[in-house]
Enzyme design. Sequence first.
Site, mmCIF file in Angstrom:
data_model
loop_
_atom_site.group_PDB
_atom_site.id
_atom_site.type_symbol
_atom_site.label_atom_id
_atom_site.label_comp_id
_atom_site.label_asym_id
_atom_site.label_seq_id
_atom_site.Cartn_x
_atom_site.Cartn_y
_atom_site.Cartn_z
ATOM 1 N N LYS A 52 -2.506 49.046 -73.343
ATOM 2 C CA LYS A 52 -1.397 48.463 -72.578
ATOM 3 C C LYS A 52 -1.579 46.945 -72.466
ATOM 4 C CE LYS A 52 -0.541 52.744 -70.082
ATOM 5 N NZ LYS A 52 -0.827 53.630 -68.962
ATOM 6 N N GLN A 96 -3.245 53.528 -62.995
ATOM 7 C CA GLN A 96 -3.505 54.545 -64.018
ATOM 8 C C GLN A 96 -3.956 55.849 -63.364
ATOM 9 O OE1 GLN A 96 -2.876 54.039 -67.276
ATOM 10 N NE2 GLN A 96 -3.579 56.055 -67.933
ATOM 11 N N ASP A 119 6.229 52.603 -63.800
ATOM 12 C CA ASP A 119 5.982 53.984 -64.231
ATOM 13 C C ASP A 119 7.166 54.898 -63.906
ATOM 14 O OD1 ASP A 119 3.590 54.677 -65.521
ATOM 15 O OD2 ASP A 119 2.414 54.388 -63.682
#
Length: 306
Positions: A52, A96, A119
């Site tokens: 990422k 995460q 997200d």
Amino acid sequence: MPRILDGNRVRDEIKSELKPRIAALAALGRPPGLAVVLVGHNPASEIYVRNKIKTCHDLGIYSESIKPPDSISTEELLAIVDELNARADIDGILVQLPLPKQVDSKRILMAISPSKDVDGFHPFNVGALVAGLPAPRACTPAGIIELLKRNAIPISGARAVVVGRSDIVGKPVAMLLLHEHATVTICHSKTPDLAGVCREADILVAAIGRAAMVTGEFIKFGATVIDVGTNHIADRERVARIFRNSPERLAAFDKKGSLLVGDVDPIDVVEKAGAYSPVPGGVGPLTIAMLMVNTVASAERRTGIC
Ligand code: GUN
């Protein structure tokens, strides 16, 4: 041979489309900014986060990674999120998953400002998804829709079956397919005659997290099969079984000591599907591409460009 739905090609297209948008933000002195919080040392999470950050770097998106120890408490992690919520230069916050057991994941996800929730996991944004309102969409599900659309796979009127009911993939992809006018069934480990239900699918999305579980008997001849699984198999005999003793796959296993296998049987799918997204190289690259899309869109909203 089925058509291969090439996630790397679609990722590159999406990245190219983002470049002028990122340049426009940079010209205002306000490049998009993404903060990624990685707790502890989960090896799979470390790889995802590294990719990422690298993609941000390639595109000119400002990024920073925050790496608190495994022992962090919910309160300490909430304090990190609060600080990031208050930062003007940060447009997107990604914590995460999975988080260590002692951390209340739901509280953490709910603490992220919905406007920075790249997200799409905050209940506010999940509600917007269900209501069909504009908001960040969960990245893997949004990537699946891009993969289908950019390969001209018809969704409207199709029978879509989603195997798996996770908050990250199963539930949101089912809702996105519904918005695209598919007739959608969500099934899971307790669904009676799972293979029979799956055989009705024109579009079959496998997101169960069990290596090669979706075998030929689950697949209607000519169906489009989307494999979301990322199972790292470290058992050589299992790899031999899944790949029918393929010398190439066994050599790859011997080199690395493990092999990435999707949720779909990789040999059966070639015999039955009309199109399929392989593992690796299918859905995986799109998760990061859509994270970049969400981050740029958040920066545009927050700077008032759109
Ligand atoms: N862990 C596995 N996939 C994801 C994802 O899409 N977002 C976050 N935050 N964690 C993940």
